[in-house]
Enzyme design. Structure first.
Site, PDB file in Angstrom:
ATOM      1  N   HIS A 212      13.899  20.036 -68.977  1.00 32.81           N
ATOM      2  CA  HIS A 212      13.035  18.968 -68.450  1.00 32.81           C
ATOM      3  C   HIS A 212      11.929  19.565 -67.583  1.00 32.81           C
ATOM      4  O   HIS A 212      10.749  19.252 -67.740  1.00 32.81           O
ATOM      5  CB  HIS A 212      13.877  17.975 -67.646  1.00 32.81           C
ATOM      6  N   GLU A 213      12.320  20.447 -66.675  1.00 27.71           N
ATOM      7  CA  GLU A 213      11.336  21.000 -65.740  1.00 27.71           C
ATOM      8  C   GLU A 213      10.381  21.980 -66.420  1.00 27.71           C
ATOM      9  O   GLU A 213       9.189  22.010 -66.099  1.00 27.71           O
ATOM     10  CB  GLU A 213      12.048  21.671 -64.569  1.00 27.71           C
TER      11      GLU A 213
ATOM     12  N   HIS B  53       7.703  20.025 -67.979  1.00 27.34           N
ATOM     13  CA  HIS B  53       6.608  19.694 -67.067  1.00 27.34           C
ATOM     14  C   HIS B  53       5.583  20.823 -66.997  1.00 27.34           C
ATOM     15  O   HIS B  53       4.376  20.583 -66.919  1.00 27.34           O
ATOM     16  CB  HIS B  53       7.147  19.420 -65.663  1.00 27.34           C
TER      17      HIS B  53
ATOM     18  N   CYS C 114       8.285  10.566 -69.421  1.00 30.21           N
ATOM     19  CA  CYS C 114       8.189   9.700 -70.592  1.00 30.21           C
ATOM     20  C   CYS C 114       8.513   8.251 -70.218  1.00 30.21           C
ATOM     21  O   CYS C 114       9.485   7.978 -69.527  1.00 30.21           O
ATOM     22  CB  CYS C 114       9.145  10.182 -71.678  1.00 30.21           C
TER      23      CYS C 114
ATOM     24  N   CYS D 231      14.543   9.452 -73.502  1.00 29.47           N
ATOM     25  CA  CYS D 231      13.989  10.783 -73.711  1.00 29.47           C
ATOM     26  C   CYS D 231      14.399  11.703 -72.579  1.00 29.47           C
ATOM     27  O   CYS D 231      14.568  11.271 -71.435  1.00 29.47           O
ATOM     28  CB  CYS D 231      12.459  10.665 -73.768  1.00 29.47           C
TER      29      CYS D 231
ATOM     30  N   CYS E 206      12.046  12.356 -77.239  1.00 28.94           N
ATOM     31  CA  CYS E 206      11.656  11.288 -78.147  1.00 28.94           C
ATOM     32  C   CYS E 206      10.569  11.844 -79.074  1.00 28.94           C
ATOM     33  O   CYS E 206       9.993  12.912 -78.811  1.00 28.94           O
ATOM     34  CB  CYS E 206      11.154  10.084 -77.360  1.00 28.94           C
TER      35      CYS E 206
ATOM     36  N   CYS F 298       7.151  12.831 -77.278  1.00 34.52           N
ATOM     37  CA  CYS F 298       7.216  14.065 -76.490  1.00 34.52           C
ATOM     38  C   CYS F 298       7.511  15.275 -77.375  1.00 34.52           C
ATOM     39  O   CYS F 298       7.051  16.383 -77.087  1.00 34.52           O
ATOM     40  CB  CYS F 298       8.269  13.926 -75.392  1.00 34.52           C
TER      41      CYS F 298
END
Length: 434
Positions: free
Chosen positions: A328-329, A332, A339, A344, A363, A366
């Protein structure tokens, strides 16, 4: 309907201006668009518009939710029309539409599941309490066109295609377990960001960073200073690095006035530091073994308190949460914002329960963003993710209930918590292989 009590707080430091992302107390950062102001509740638009008109001059504009998490009452669903989702994925820009049409038809078929009514692969975002991220932190959504046209986002380039992972302290209660945990995370990142190289930097003790540390007043656990570690990572960033991410099992704090952060990143510098400390199942327990009664230091260079700090058991759930946070990071750092289209991995999370609800993967909207930045084939990436789950280690030490750095028994990769996700990837592969 939800009733929501939120206090907004503005903080604009005069120091570091290297990042244009906003930070929240749970460690999530929001990359606000540089051309427009974030979408905010009525009454707060003027303050934040004025402060965000020059993101580089005020990189730490913050919205802090002080309302406590409430028990689940009425679950709500965030639904977008088929037309809205199709536009967010494909765009109305003729060049981007043409680019989409040149994708493999099988890839288009999977991505089109974003707007297919009744899709069993990608569902809407569900909201369970007023403290959930979308409610408490309103943001402007980012579609594919906005991502693609963002001049400030980072993409791998020739000679800078390596993700480096820097471990700070141990991740497991023996050195061998820590090394194996690192290898699991490395392998996962290689599959998730398929096509990029992932390398492990030599693990370092906290003392090597020369960062400040403290004992949290409320939880009584050790914490290290996130911002100072970012400064350390910037100086250590290899020439061929797309980014360098520090990971640790020690809790983080960004400044004295804050309680903690899960992580912090500088998107412009391509560095981040993330902690898995609060993902252990016993962190919030009254019997948590990582509490420190009193911090005793012989000098400012005395880091001996970290010589035997508490480490949680390396469970399947901890590994799953670590994989989620890390990808996740790093997402970024690629320029993917939170999102708001479908369930997602890139959804924001305001608390652990919400983080556990979000899926492990992206998703279609993304996923197209990441694919355009990295250049992988969806089928190859899915196969690599399944292979990572199936590839188990059998010759490394195992964490035992007893907190010890001396136990030596066999440890297979704990992937029980990944079972449902593997089934989901297999279904995606079926679409891609038709």
């Amino acid at each position: 309907m939800f009733s929501l009590a939120v206090i907004f707080y503005l903080h604009c430091p005069l120091g570091d201006t290297s990042s244009s992302s906003s930070k929240f107390p749970n460690g999530e950062h929001v990359g606000f668009p540089t051309q427009r102001s974030p979408v905010l509740p009525s009454g707060f638009r003027f303050l934040l518009t004025a402060a965000s008109s020059s993101p580089r001059a005020c990189p730490e504009l913050s919205l802090i939710l002080l309302a406590p998490a409430l028990p689940d009452t009425t679950m709500q669903t965030v639904r977008h029309s088929e037309h809205t989702l199709k536009t967010a994925l494909i765009s109305k820009n003729p060049e981007l539409v043409k680019q989409y049409e040149q994708l493999d038809p099988r890839e288009q078929r999977l991505l089109n599941e974003a707007f297919r009514p009744g899709s069993d692969l990608f569902g809407p975002i569900t909201l369970h309490s007023p403290s959930d991220w979308i409610i408490s932190h309103p943001e402007a959504p980012q579609d594919f066109e906005e991502f693609f046209s963002d001049l400030h986002r980072k993409s791998p380039s020739s000679g800078k295609q390596t993700i480096y992972i820097q471990c700070i302290g141990l991740l497991g209660n023996t050195r061998s377990i820590s090394e194996e945990y690192l290898k699991w995370l490395k392998g996962y990142c290689e599959a998730f960001f398929y096509g990029l190289t992932v390398k492990l930097l030599e693990p370092i003790p906290v003392s090597a960073t020369r960062c400040s540390f403290r004992v949290n007043d409320s939880t009584r656990n050790l914490q290290i200073h996130a911002g100072q570690i970012l400064t350390f990572l910037k100086k250590k960033k290899p020439e061929d690095a797309f980014c360098v991410v520090g990971i640790t099992m020690i809790d983080l704090y960004p400044r004295d006035s804050w309680n903690f952060v899960f992580g912090q990143a500088s998107l412009t510098e391509g560095v981040g530091i993330f902690s898995f400390a609060r993902y252990g199942t016993d962190f919030h327990s009254s019997h948590f073994k990582g509490k420190v009664k009193k911090l005793e230091r012989k000098s400012s260079s005395d880091y001996s308190v970290f010589d035997d700090y508490y480490l949680p058991e390396a469970t399947s759930v901890l590994l799953l949460r670590s994989c989620k946070t890390l990808t996740h990071e790093i997402g970024h750092i690629f320029g993917l914002r939170h999102c708001q289209w479908l369930a997602c991995l890139m959804q924001g999370s305001n608390h652990l329960e919400e983080a556990d609800r979000r899926p492990l993967d992206l998703c279609p909207i993304c996923l197209r963003k990441l694919q355009s930045a990295v250049g992988f084939r969806l089928r190859d990436r899915c196969k690599a993710l399944v292979k990572w789950i199936d590839a188990e280690s059998t010759d490394t030490p195992r964490v035992t209930p007893k907190h010890s750095r001396e136990e030596l028994v066999t440890l297979p990769k704990p992937v029980e918590a990944f079972k449902e996700w593997k089934e989901w990837i297999t279904r995606c592969l079926a679409v891609l292989q038709k």
